[in-house]
Design a protein around this motif. Structure first.
Motif, PDB file in Angstrom:
ATOM      1  N   MET A 179      44.432  -6.841  47.790  1.00 37.62           N
ATOM      2  CA  MET A 179      44.820  -7.195  46.583  1.00 37.62           C
ATOM      3  C   MET A 179      45.717  -7.012  46.395  1.00 37.62           C
ATOM      4  O   MET A 179      46.676  -6.064  46.562  1.00 37.62           O
ATOM      5  CB  MET A 179      44.114  -5.895  45.350  1.00 37.62           C
ATOM      6  N   ARG A 213      41.555  -0.617  57.039  1.00 44.20           N
ATOM      7  CA  ARG A 213      41.629  -0.725  55.481  1.00 44.20           C
ATOM      8  C   ARG A 213      41.743   0.200  54.705  1.00 44.20           C
ATOM      9  O   ARG A 213      40.657   0.949  54.902  1.00 44.20           O
ATOM     10  CB  ARG A 213      41.050  -2.466  55.403  1.00 44.20           C
ATOM     11  N   SER A 249      32.565   0.675  46.382  1.00 42.54           N
ATOM     12  CA  SER A 249      33.368  -1.331  46.865  1.00 42.54           C
ATOM     13  C   SER A 249      33.169  -1.575  48.446  1.00 42.54           C
ATOM     14  O   SER A 249      34.355  -0.680  48.887  1.00 42.54           O
ATOM     15  CB  SER A 249      34.264  -1.326  46.161  1.00 42.54           C
ATOM     16  N   HIS A 250      33.073  -2.449  48.806  1.00 38.98           N
ATOM     17  CA  HIS A 250      32.848  -3.106  50.199  1.00 38.98           C
ATOM     18  C   HIS A 250      34.282  -3.813  50.316  1.00 38.98           C
ATOM     19  O   HIS A 250      34.381  -4.168  51.508  1.00 38.98           O
ATOM     20  CB  HIS A 250      31.789  -4.288  50.125  1.00 38.98           C
ATOM     21  N   HIS A 251      34.879  -3.716  48.609  1.00 37.83           N
ATOM     22  CA  HIS A 251      36.300  -4.371  48.898  1.00 37.83           C
ATOM     23  C   HIS A 251      37.308  -3.632  49.120  1.00 37.83           C
ATOM     24  O   HIS A 251      37.478  -2.708  48.321  1.00 37.83           O
ATOM     25  CB  HIS A 251      36.409  -6.060  47.798  1.00 37.83           C
ATOM     26  N   PRO A 252      38.178  -4.007  49.605  1.00 37.75           N
ATOM     27  CA  PRO A 252      39.614  -2.930  50.281  1.00 37.75           C
ATOM     28  C   PRO A 252      40.689  -2.778  49.204  1.00 37.75           C
ATOM     29  O   PRO A 252      40.756  -3.378  48.111  1.00 37.75           O
ATOM     30  CB  PRO A 252      40.352  -3.350  51.143  1.00 37.75           C
ATOM     31  N   THR A 265      28.577  -5.011  56.661  1.00 41.44           N
ATOM     32  CA  THR A 265      29.927  -4.948  56.555  1.00 41.44           C
ATOM     33  C   THR A 265      31.006  -4.484  57.997  1.00 41.44           C
ATOM     34  O   THR A 265      30.674  -3.355  58.661  1.00 41.44           O
ATOM     35  CB  THR A 265      31.249  -5.071  55.573  1.00 41.44           C
ATOM     36  N   ALA A 281      33.601  -3.892  58.511  1.00 39.55           N
ATOM     37  CA  ALA A 281      35.387  -3.370  58.402  1.00 39.55           C
ATOM     38  C   ALA A 281      35.074  -1.873  58.342  1.00 39.55           C
ATOM     39  O   ALA A 281      35.232  -1.378  57.712  1.00 39.55           O
ATOM     40  CB  ALA A 281      35.750  -4.063  56.863  1.00 39.55           C
ATOM     41  N   THR A 282      33.941  -1.819  58.285  1.00 39.98           N
ATOM     42  CA  THR A 282      32.753   0.325  58.328  1.00 39.98           C
ATOM     43  C   THR A 282      32.253   0.054  59.863  1.00 39.98           C
ATOM     44  O   THR A 282      31.483   1.174  59.386  1.00 39.98           O
ATOM     45  CB  THR A 282      32.269   0.507  56.826  1.00 39.98           C
ATOM     46  N   GLU A 290      37.493  -2.354  60.961  1.00 42.94           N
ATOM     47  CA  GLU A 290      37.193  -3.561  61.554  1.00 42.94           C
ATOM     48  C   GLU A 290      37.923  -4.380  63.001  1.00 42.94           C
ATOM     49  O   GLU A 290      39.164  -3.487  63.337  1.00 42.94           O
ATOM     50  CB  GLU A 290      37.364  -4.945  61.085  1.00 42.94           C
ATOM     51  N   TYR A 328      39.236   2.300  51.342  1.00 46.28           N
ATOM     52  CA  TYR A 328      38.101   1.647  50.202  1.00 46.28           C
ATOM     53  C   TYR A 328      38.083   2.876  49.580  1.00 46.28           C
ATOM     54  O   TYR A 328      38.519   3.919  49.622  1.00 46.28           O
ATOM     55  CB  TYR A 328      36.904   1.344  51.025  1.00 46.28           C
ATOM     56  N   GLU A 367      45.421  -2.990  52.020  1.00 47.87           N
ATOM     57  CA  GLU A 367      45.230  -3.450  52.702  1.00 47.87           C
ATOM     58  C   GLU A 367      46.368  -3.434  54.041  1.00 47.87           C
ATOM     59  O   GLU A 367      48.123  -3.590  53.919  1.00 47.87           O
ATOM     60  CB  GLU A 367      44.167  -5.098  52.793  1.00 47.87           C
TER      61      GLU A 367
END
Length: 372
Positions: free
Chosen positions: A1, A294, A312-315, A258, A260-261, A285, A296, A318
């Protein structure tokens, strides 16, 4: 983002090694491998203070068939030499000593902490306080002091750091009334724990902290579980900030949904909002040797931080290759943003991170991102 304000504010070339604690001790040229992972707090003046980790390394670590590391030893700094055929140097940050029954590492740099004062928005450098630097003073810190995290609890500032040595990989505590003059308190965690974050406020009459103990063995969750086995963010409580008891309920665990975690750990000290404790943490990841780091976020219940109110699973952050273009010639690692500090900026949070284990990054993240 993308964010409107997101930049590097302190880089390796900003460090004057002529004023380093190591200067004049080892008779070898050194350089700044990284100036990164800054703890952060707001001073009484309104300015922000970064406690920057300076990783100082030998310019020529390999000589005569040996790789050398720097070590503090009873008030001075010495060099240790390891035969190249007895080590694995694949990771530029450390090397593995071969032949043991378990992993044994040595570092390619020695870390010390440098206070850097910034303007209230974190974007302008005000002063570099070399006279307030924190360097090893004991055998349990002989390989350095790493990754400060600073929490304000009442009128007191508490700073956790990771102290590295063959004796132990411990968490150590400093305290301060003003953010510049720090008093060493003690070792507070005796097991390997890279990410101890003290909550910025008491819950009841107790101090709380996030911890992340490490090990080589994890037990499986049942098939189909929402959780993934591996390092997790645990919780602990203390009556005084020195003596810590693990909390019986789990904290933030890696999610099986995910990759990513696949490995997680604490980032910025939890800060209180109207909705609960906002905590920024890192998820990794798998990729090559180090992985992709990342940032979170989660909101934890204000009375029982083991309860996740929302996440949230969206960072929220980044790694940003665009930011590191000016220091591309110093890059040795990629795909890493490691958040270590947070401060209130009004309608946004000022977030401090290490970028690529190389530099300090400041990002203004709107509070609306977290719904607070």
């Amino acid at each position: 983002m993308p964010y409107a304000i997101d930049r590097l504010v302190f880089v390796p070339d900003d460090v004057d090694l002529g004023r380093s604690p190591l200067a004049g001790h080892i008779g070898e040229e050194t350089y700044v491998l990284g100036a990164f992972n800054p703890g952060m707090t707001r001073l009484a003046t309104g300015n922000l203070l970064l406690m920057v980790r300076v990783a100082e390394a030998l310019r020529h670590p390999i000589r005569d068939g040996h790789v050398r590391s720097i070590r503090w030893d009873d008030g001075r700094y010495v060099l240790d030499a390891w035969p190249l055929d007895q080590v694995d140097t694949a990771d530029p940050r450390k090397f593995r000593v071969l032949g043991g029954g378990w992993p044994v590492m040595a570092l390619t740099s020695l870390s010390w902490l440098l206070p850097v004062e910034l303007s209230p928005d974190g974007l302008e450098r005000i002063a570099i306080h070399y006279d307030k630097a924190i360097a090893p003073t004991a055998s349990f810190q002989c390989y350095g002091i790493e990754d400060a995290r600073i929490s304000r609890v009442g009128e007191r500032l508490l700073m956790t750091t990771c102290s590295v040595s063959p004796e132990r990989h411990s968490t150590t505590l400093h305290s301060s009334a003003n953010g510049l003059d720090w008093t060493f308190e003690d070792i507070v965690l005796d097991h390997q724990n890279k990410d101890m974050l003290i909550f910025e406020g008491l819950i009841g009459d107790q101090y709380w902290a996030q911890t992340r103990p490490l090990g080589d063995l994890y037990f499986a969750y049942p098939p189909g579980s929402e959780w993934r086995a591996g390092p997790a963010i645990n919780l602990a409580t203390s009556p005084d900030g020195h003596h810590w008891k693990p909390y019986r309920e789990p904290g933030i665990r890696p999610y099986s949904a995910t990759v990513a975690t696949a490995r997680i750990g604490g980032g910025a000290p939890p800060t209180l909002t109207d909705d609960g404790w906002l905590t920024l943490w890192h998820g990794v990841e798998p990729k090559e040797i180090v992985g992709i780091y990342r940032t979170y976020w989660s909101i934890l219940d204000r009375d029982d931080p083991s309860r996740v109110v929302r996440t949230s699973h969206h960072p929220v952050l980044e790694p940003s290759p665009d930011l590191t273009v000016p220091i591309e010639h110093q890059m040795y690692l990629r795909d890493v943003v490691f958040t270590t500090g947070i401060a209130d900026g009004g309608d946004h949070y000022v977030v401090a991170s290490g970028e690529a284990d190389l530099a300090c990054r400041i990002t203004h993240v709107p509070k609306s991102v977290f719904g607070v």
